[in-house]
Structures are given as C-alpha cells and as structure tokens.
Design a protein around this motif. Structure first.
Motif, PDB file in Angstrom:
ATOM      1  N   THR A  11       0.849  -1.209   0.000  1.00  0.00           N
ATOM      2  CA  THR A  11       0.000   0.000   0.000  1.00  0.00           C
ATOM      3  C   THR A  11       0.881   1.254   0.000  1.00  0.00           C
ATOM      4  OG1 THR A  11      -0.246   0.198   2.425  1.00  0.00           O
ATOM      5  CG2 THR A  11      -1.906  -1.133   1.260  1.00  0.00           C
ATOM      6  N   LEU A  12       2.015   1.182   0.712  1.00  0.00           N
ATOM      7  CA  LEU A  12       2.894   2.368   0.742  1.00  0.00           C
ATOM      8  C   LEU A  12       3.609   2.567  -0.593  1.00  0.00           C
ATOM      9  CD1 LEU A  12       4.419   2.352   4.357  1.00  0.00           C
ATOM     10  CD2 LEU A  12       2.559   3.734   3.446  1.00  0.00           C
ATOM     11  N   GLU A  13       3.971   1.460  -1.233  1.00  0.00           N
ATOM     12  CA  GLU A  13       4.600   1.596  -2.571  1.00  0.00           C
ATOM     13  C   GLU A  13       3.626   2.281  -3.532  1.00  0.00           C
ATOM     14  OE1 GLU A  13       7.175  -2.518  -2.320  1.00  0.00           O
ATOM     15  OE2 GLU A  13       5.688  -2.305  -3.921  1.00  0.00           O
ATOM     16  N   LEU A  14       2.366   1.879  -3.442  1.00  0.00           N
ATOM     17  CA  LEU A  14       1.359   2.477  -4.337  1.00  0.00           C
ATOM     18  C   LEU A  14       1.125   3.943  -3.967  1.00  0.00           C
ATOM     19  CD1 LEU A  14      -1.098  -0.541  -4.261  1.00  0.00           C
ATOM     20  CD2 LEU A  14       0.048   0.323  -6.319  1.00  0.00           C
ATOM     21  N   ALA A  15       1.044   4.195  -2.657  1.00  0.00           N
ATOM     22  CA  ALA A  15       0.792   5.569  -2.191  1.00  0.00           C
ATOM     23  C   ALA A  15       1.872   6.509  -2.706  1.00  0.00           C
ATOM     24  CB  ALA A  15       0.739   5.595  -0.665  1.00  0.00           C
ATOM     25  N   ALA A  16       3.123   6.022  -2.769  1.00  0.00           N
ATOM     26  CA  ALA A  16       4.255   6.872  -3.182  1.00  0.00           C
ATOM     27  C   ALA A  16       4.087   7.392  -4.611  1.00  0.00           C
ATOM     28  CB  ALA A  16       5.560   6.105  -3.045  1.00  0.00           C
ATOM     29  N   ARG A  17       3.204   6.769  -5.395  1.00  0.00           N
ATOM     30  CA  ARG A  17       2.991   7.254  -6.767  1.00  0.00           C
ATOM     31  C   ARG A  17       2.372   8.658  -6.785  1.00  0.00           C
ATOM     32  NH1 ARG A  17       0.681   1.732  -9.673  1.00  0.00           N
ATOM     33  NH2 ARG A  17       2.566   0.538  -9.311  1.00  0.00           N
ATOM     34  N   ARG A  21       2.054  15.355  -5.285  1.00  0.00           N
ATOM     35  CA  ARG A  21       0.888  15.756  -6.096  1.00  0.00           C
ATOM     36  C   ARG A  21      -0.428  15.748  -5.329  1.00  0.00           C
ATOM     37  NH1 ARG A  21       3.903  13.327 -10.526  1.00  0.00           N
ATOM     38  NH2 ARG A  21       3.433  11.250  -9.776  1.00  0.00           N
ATOM     39  N   THR A  22      -0.428  15.257  -4.083  1.00  0.00           N
ATOM     40  CA  THR A  22      -1.711  15.069  -3.398  1.00  0.00           C
ATOM     41  C   THR A  22      -2.057  16.187  -2.413  1.00  0.00           C
ATOM     42  OG1 THR A  22      -0.708  13.745  -1.646  1.00  0.00           O
ATOM     43  CG2 THR A  22      -1.550  12.548  -3.558  1.00  0.00           C
ATOM     44  N   SER A  23      -1.084  17.003  -2.030  1.00  0.00           N
ATOM     45  CA  SER A  23      -1.333  18.040  -1.018  1.00  0.00           C
ATOM     46  C   SER A  23      -2.505  18.939  -1.432  1.00  0.00           C
ATOM     47  CB  SER A  23      -0.070  18.884  -0.833  1.00  0.00           C
ATOM     48  OG  SER A  23      -0.303  19.900   0.105  1.00  0.00           O
ATOM     49  N   PRO A  24      -3.408  19.304  -0.560  1.00  0.00           N
ATOM     50  CA  PRO A  24      -3.374  19.113   0.902  1.00  0.00           C
ATOM     51  C   PRO A  24      -3.845  17.732   1.364  1.00  0.00           C
ATOM     52  CG  PRO A  24      -5.327  20.353   0.311  1.00  0.00           C
ATOM     53  CD  PRO A  24      -4.573  20.115  -0.964  1.00  0.00           C
ATOM     54  N   ASN A  25      -4.113  16.822   0.453  1.00  0.00           N
ATOM     55  CA  ASN A  25      -4.508  15.471   0.851  1.00  0.00           C
ATOM     56  C   ASN A  25      -3.270  14.641   1.175  1.00  0.00           C
ATOM     57  OD1 ASN A  25      -7.169  15.961   0.426  1.00  0.00           O
ATOM     58  ND2 ASN A  25      -7.368  14.762  -1.455  1.00  0.00           N
ATOM     59  N   PRO A  26      -3.454  13.540   1.895  1.00  0.00           N
ATOM     60  CA  PRO A  26      -2.332  12.631   2.133  1.00  0.00           C
ATOM     61  C   PRO A  26      -2.086  11.747   0.909  1.00  0.00           C
ATOM     62  CG  PRO A  26      -4.318  11.782   3.162  1.00  0.00           C
ATOM     63  CD  PRO A  26      -4.686  13.124   2.586  1.00  0.00           C
ATOM     64  N   MET A  27      -0.966  11.044   0.903  1.00  0.00           N
ATOM     65  CA  MET A  27      -0.720  10.005  -0.101  1.00  0.00           C
ATOM     66  C   MET A  27      -1.307   8.714   0.464  1.00  0.00           C
ATOM     67  SD  MET A  27       3.294  10.709  -0.839  1.00  0.00           S
ATOM     68  CE  MET A  27       3.730  11.077   0.838  1.00  0.00           C
ATOM     69  N   VAL A  28      -2.085   8.017  -0.353  1.00  0.00           N
ATOM     70  CA  VAL A  28      -2.744   6.796   0.144  1.00  0.00           C
ATOM     71  C   VAL A  28      -2.662   5.706  -0.916  1.00  0.00           C
ATOM     72  CG1 VAL A  28      -4.854   5.842   1.178  1.00  0.00           C
ATOM     73  CG2 VAL A  28      -4.405   8.289   1.370  1.00  0.00           C
ATOM     74  N   GLY A  29      -2.466   4.456  -0.443  1.00  0.00           N
ATOM     75  CA  GLY A  29      -2.479   3.298  -1.346  1.00  0.00           C
ATOM     76  C   GLY A  29      -3.396   2.230  -0.779  1.00  0.00           C
ATOM     77  N   ALA A  30      -3.934   1.366  -1.670  1.00  0.00           N
ATOM     78  CA  ALA A  30      -4.863   0.320  -1.214  1.00  0.00           C
ATOM     79  C   ALA A  30      -4.709  -0.917  -2.091  1.00  0.00           C
ATOM     80  CB  ALA A  30      -6.298   0.834  -1.290  1.00  0.00           C
ATOM     81  N   VAL A  31      -4.850  -2.101  -1.480  1.00  0.00           N
ATOM     82  CA  VAL A  31      -4.892  -3.330  -2.277  1.00  0.00           C
ATOM     83  C   VAL A  31      -6.067  -4.180  -1.828  1.00  0.00           C
ATOM     84  CG1 VAL A  31      -2.404  -3.424  -2.742  1.00  0.00           C
ATOM     85  CG2 VAL A  31      -3.304  -4.646  -0.770  1.00  0.00           C
ATOM     86  N   LEU A  32      -6.686  -4.859  -2.788  1.00  0.00           N
ATOM     87  CA  LEU A  32      -7.772  -5.803  -2.486  1.00  0.00           C
ATOM     88  C   LEU A  32      -7.206  -7.209  -2.599  1.00  0.00           C
ATOM     89  CD1 LEU A  32     -10.721  -4.119  -4.336  1.00  0.00           C
ATOM     90  CD2 LEU A  32     -10.853  -4.941  -1.977  1.00  0.00           C
ATOM     91  N   VAL A  33      -7.503  -8.028  -1.600  1.00  0.00           N
ATOM     92  CA  VAL A  33      -6.909  -9.360  -1.526  1.00  0.00           C
ATOM     93  C   VAL A  33      -8.005 -10.416  -1.420  1.00  0.00           C
ATOM     94  CG1 VAL A  33      -5.463 -10.864  -0.085  1.00  0.00           C
ATOM     95  CG2 VAL A  33      -4.834  -8.452  -0.399  1.00  0.00           C
ATOM     96  N   LYS A  34      -7.854 -11.480  -2.214  1.00  0.00           N
ATOM     97  CA  LYS A  34      -8.793 -12.617  -2.148  1.00  0.00           C
ATOM     98  C   LYS A  34      -7.962 -13.893  -2.190  1.00  0.00           C
ATOM     99  CE  LYS A  34     -13.527 -12.385  -3.787  1.00  0.00           C
ATOM    100  NZ  LYS A  34     -14.381 -12.151  -4.946  1.00  0.00           N
ATOM    101  N   GLU A  41      -5.367  -3.060  -7.257  1.00  0.00           N
ATOM    102  CA  GLU A  41      -4.574  -2.068  -6.521  1.00  0.00           C
ATOM    103  C   GLU A  41      -5.078  -0.666  -6.875  1.00  0.00           C
ATOM    104  OE1 GLU A  41      -0.277  -4.249  -6.399  1.00  0.00           O
ATOM    105  OE2 GLU A  41      -0.604  -2.802  -8.009  1.00  0.00           O
ATOM    106  N   GLY A  42      -4.833   0.267  -5.968  1.00  0.00           N
ATOM    107  CA  GLY A  42      -5.217   1.645  -6.265  1.00  0.00           C
ATOM    108  C   GLY A  42      -4.377   2.622  -5.464  1.00  0.00           C
ATOM    109  N   CYS A  43      -4.295   3.854  -5.952  1.00  0.00           N
ATOM    110  CA  CYS A  43      -3.624   4.906  -5.176  1.00  0.00           C
ATOM    111  C   CYS A  43      -4.307   6.237  -5.470  1.00  0.00           C
ATOM    112  CB  CYS A  43      -2.143   4.984  -5.548  1.00  0.00           C
ATOM    113  SG  CYS A  43      -1.859   5.581  -7.203  1.00  0.00           S
ATOM    114  N   HIS A  44      -4.047   7.205  -4.574  1.00  0.00           N
ATOM    115  CA  HIS A  44      -4.557   8.559  -4.776  1.00  0.00           C
ATOM    116  C   HIS A  44      -3.492   9.280  -5.600  1.00  0.00           C
ATOM    117  CE1 HIS A  44      -6.734  12.156  -4.110  1.00  0.00           C
ATOM    118  NE2 HIS A  44      -5.907  12.676  -3.244  1.00  0.00           N
ATOM    119  N   ARG A  45      -3.745   9.467  -6.898  1.00  0.00           N
ATOM    120  CA  ARG A  45      -2.695   9.957  -7.800  1.00  0.00           C
ATOM    121  C   ARG A  45      -2.405  11.437  -7.654  1.00  0.00           C
ATOM    122  NH1 ARG A  45      -0.414   6.744 -11.243  1.00  0.00           N
ATOM    123  NH2 ARG A  45      -1.388   4.716 -11.483  1.00  0.00           N
ATOM    124  N   ARG A  46      -3.445  12.211  -7.486  1.00  0.00           N
ATOM    125  CA  ARG A  46      -3.260  13.652  -7.302  1.00  0.00           C
ATOM    126  C   ARG A  46      -4.488  14.229  -6.626  1.00  0.00           C
ATOM    127  NH1 ARG A  46      -1.147  15.990 -11.461  1.00  0.00           N
ATOM    128  NH2 ARG A  46      -0.527  14.051 -12.454  1.00  0.00           N
TER     129      ARG A  46
END
Ligand SMILES: NC(=O)C1=CN([C@@H]2O[C@H](COP(=O)(O)OP(=O)(O)OC[C@H]3O[C@@H](n4cnc5c(N)ncnc54)[C@H](OP(=O)(O)O)[C@@H]3O)[C@@H](O)[C@H]2O)C=CC1
Ligand SMILES: Nc1c(N[C@@H]2O[C@H](COP(=O)(O)O)[C@@H](O)[C@H]2O)[nH]c(=O)[nH]c1=O
Ligand SMILES: [Zn+2]
Length: 391
Positions: A11-17, A21-34, A41-46
């Motif tokens: 999730t942190l690797e994805l968030a780093a993308r 570019r995200t300020s004032p928001n945080p950098m966030v990453g997420a993965v769905l696992v089954k 996978e997803g991240c907050h790009r900007r």
C-alpha cells in the motif's frame, strides 16, 4: 515478513505514486486481496482524483465482493462542500468488502475513527496495523498539519565535512553535487513552500525551483524583516506573483520601507507582517501561523545559517535532511550557530534516523526526537473506534 506486512508495504509503494501531487490530501495506497492474492490495486494519484480505496474497488469491479481491503490510511467517511470525492466507507460497504486492514488512523478531526465506526456498524471487520510508525512518517506533513494545526517544518542543508554551508566569502555553489541536489529538489517538490532568510537571497540570488526533477515548484518565502530584498532579484522578477515576504516593521520604520513594500506588491509579491521576537526578527511561531493561514501545510527551510539556527533553537522543526559532502572548507558559514547548549547531553537528538549514500556523499535524514510521540499524544480519536487496542 508476515502476510499483513507484505500487503501493507505494497500500500505504501502504491501511495508513493502520488508523491508531491496530493497536497493538501495525504498520499494513500490500497490493495484488495482474495484467497491470499492481490486482485486489484489503487492509489490517490493527485489532489481531486479518486481516492486509493475507490480506485482499487473500481479496478476489481464485481470481484471486490467478499475481498479484504488493505489501506495505508483509515478510509474517509464524511462529505463537505470542499471535499472532492464521496466517502470511501460508502463505496467499501456497497462493494461488499469483508474485512478492512488499516495502516494508520486518519488524524483529520472529521474522520479520526469515524471511518472505522461506519464500517463496523454494518458488520465489516476492521483491524489496525500495530506497527504504524512507517505510516505516520510516510505522510509526515499531512499528519503534522492535522494534529498540530501548523505547517510541517522540514529543515534542509548541504554542508561540508566540517559543517560549513558556504565558504568564507559566502559562496556555496556548489557544496553537494548534482545527484544530491536532485534529491534536494525532490524534497522541494514535496512541500507547499520553501523558505530562506534574506542573507541567502543577498548571497545567492536563488531560484528555489525544482528544475532537476519533475514536479511542482513550491511557493518561495523570504524572511526579511526590513524589506532588503532587491526588486531585481530572481525571486521578485521570476516568481513575484507566488512570492511571500515576511517582514517585521520596526517602530522607527522609514518611508523607504513602505515604498519598497508598494513596489513589491506591484509585482504581485505578498508582504505579510510577522510579530517581532525578542531580537526584532520574525517570531517563528507567528510566522508559521501566517503561512498556515495562506494554505501552506508544509515548509522546506533551506537556510541559511541564521534561519536554520532560529528554527532549531525554538524547537520549531519536525525533520532535518542534511547532505554531507566530502570536502573541507575551514572557516566559512557554519550550518548551525549557537543553540545555547552547554552540555553534550543536552544536544538536540533525533529519531527515525536514516543515513543514505548518494555517490560520494551522505544524506542524514531524521525526525526531531519526540516528534512521533507529540503527534500521537495530541491526536484524539473516536474512543468507540478502539476496542482491545485495535480498531
Ligand atoms: N549549503 C546550503 O545548503 C545553503 C547555504 N546557504 C548559505 O548561507 C549563507 C546565508 O546565511 P545567513 O547569512 O545566516 O543568512 P540567512 O539566509 O539565514 O538569513 C538570515 C536573516 O534572515 C532574517 N530573519 C528574519 N527572521 C529571522 C529569524 N526568526 N531567524 C533568523 N533570521 C531571520 C534576518 O535578517 P533581517 O533581520 O534583516 O530580517 C537574518 O539576518 C549564504 O552564504 C548562503 O550561500 C544558504 C542556504 C542553504
Ligand atoms: N549550496 C547548495 C544548496 N543551496 C541552496 O540552494 C539555493 C539555490 O537554489 P537554486 O537557485 O534553485 O539553485 C541556495 O540559495 C540554498 O538555499 N543546496 C544544495 O542542495 N546543495 C548545495 O551545494
Ligand atoms: Zn476516501
């Protein structure tokens, strides 16, 4: 490494993308696992784009039903006029996610546990990473701003082996080489604003740009009590409409001060008045409040010696990045002046210390000792969100 740590690290690797570019928001990453496998996978790009959780859910489509979601930050749970995306908790619930693993609770007072409660209310299992230092440090600026309601202060300098940031004549171009300066420019691009003292403007006529990397150039800020900044300086000529000058008008202020102020303002410069400290220079706490009111949530302080020393002396810093180059300058401009410390044991200490090798140079990168504890102890979370130490 256990399986949770593996997914959280992802999730942190994805968030780093989204870095820079995200300020004032945080950098966030997420993965769905089954079935123990990442299915999306997803991240907050900007800033303004889909949140990481929503991006992962969109990528998974109907597969998201029954999956587990790992996200680096607690999912958001509120609507407001200035909020650009709908609450992620609603999307997670609608998608039929079974369990949510959270890296770090969201210190935004509008969330701080409410995301957890919203998920629990509908029977979704929620657990919080117990080793969450990495998440707090990853979004250091966002977390500091949210908890302490002031800009995150990141001090940066490039020094010789003997602790000089310029040679005796004031020349400092260059102490660190281009590979290290590229890292310095990356730090610039991650912050909302970049500050120097008037001594640095007069000595270097800096650009304070991010020309060595891709990314935005932060707003320049100059600490200049009596408006000595030359109208022909690069910052006024090239960045006038973004530039903030922090002045401290004294009681015996002259006509010339107002004349210069007027000319600066004609070039788009914002001249703000900071409170004086006991020496008549800008009181740093009041200066940070002024910058915060301008929407500046993070500040890279590049120097020079006088300004760095003041931030250190007043303990108004969160992180220090010092590039150390393999060169000796002898007498020259010291990186840090007098801090009023007389015993070795009283020296300013650091936590989360990292030393990185950049070619022949070293980068010291660390947080003020006590920084994380200060954030954690000032962070208030919805009590009900925490059950048996996990939320
Ligand atoms: N190697 C590196 O990483 C860097 C090197 N440098 C070098 O540093 C040198 C400049 O350092 P220096 O002369 O110390 O100047 P600074 O850039 O630190 O400016 C200091 C001046 O800023 C003003 N100021 C306003 N408020 C404050 C405050 N609260 N605390 C401190 N200063 C305040 C004061 O002037 P006033 O009272 O008029 O407002 C003060 O004299 C140059 O040689 C430059 O090349 C600079 C940056 C980085
Ligand atoms: N000399 C020195 C630095 N100096 C910093 O960079 C400023 C110049 O910025 P710019 O005009 O954008 O190139 C200068 O005023 C000071 O803040 N930085 C470093 O990474 N390494 C160096 O050796
Ligand atoms: Zn969200």
């Amino acid at each position: 490494m256990n399986i949770d740590s593996f997914f959280f690290e992802r999730t942190l690797e994805l968030a780093a993308r989204g870095r820079g570019r995200t300020s004032p928001n945080p950098m966030v990453g997420a993965v769905l696992v089954k079935d123990g496998r990442i299915i999306a996978e997803g991240c907050h790009r900007r800033h303004g784009d889909l949140h990481a959780e929503a991006a992962a859910l969109e990528a998974a489509g109907s597969e998201a039903g029954g999956a587990e979601l790992y996200c680096s930050l607690e999912p958001c749970s509120y609507r407001s006029p200035e909020k650009l995306q709908p609450p992620c908790t609603e999307r997670i619930i609608a998608a039929g996610v079974r369990h949510v693993h959270i890296g770090q609770p969201d210190p935004n007072p509008k969330v701080s546990g409410r995301g957890v409660l919203a998920l629990r209310e509908v029977g979704i299992g929620v657990s919080l990473s117990e080793e969450n230092e990495a998440f707090w440090r990853f979004n250091d600026a966002f977390n500091t701003r949210m908890v302490l309601s002031r800009p995150f202060v990141h001090l940066k300098c490039a020094m010789s082996l003997d602790g000089r940031i310029a040679a005796a004549g004031g020349d400092s171009r260059w102490i660190s080489d281009e590979s290290a300066r590229r890292v310095g420019h990356r730090f610039r691009s991650e912050r909302d604003a970049i500050a120097v003292g008037i001594g640095t403007v007069l000595a270097d006529d800096p650009e304070l740009s991010t020309r060595l990397v891709e990314g935005h150039s932060p707003r320049p800020v100059v600490f200049d009590s009596s408006l000595k900044i030359p109208l022909e300086s690069r910052l006024v000529r090239e960045r006038g409409d973004e530039l903030i000058v922090l002045a401290v008008p004294s009681e015996d202020v002259t006509e010339n001060f107002f004349d210069v102020k007027h000319r600066l303002e004609q070039r788009g410069v914002r001249v703000l008045y900071a409170e004086p400290d006991s020496t008549g220079k800008a009181d740093l706490s009041s200066a940070l409040d002024l910058l915060y009111a301008q929407g500046i949530g993070s500040l890279l302080v590049e120097g020079g010696s006088g300004l760095l020393t003041s931030f250190l002396k007043h303990r108004l810093y969160d992180r220090l990045s010092a590039f150390v180059a393999p060169v000796l300058l002898g007498s020259g401009v010291e990186a840090v002046g007098d801090l009023g410390i007389t015993r070795a044991g009283d020296g300013l200490a650091f936590e989360g210390v990292n030393w990185f090798r950049i070619g022949d140079q070293q980068l010291f990168d660390a947080y003020r000792s006590g920084w994380l504890e200060e954030l954690r102890s000032n962070f208030t979370v919805q009590e009900a969100a925490y059950v048996h130490g996990t939320c």
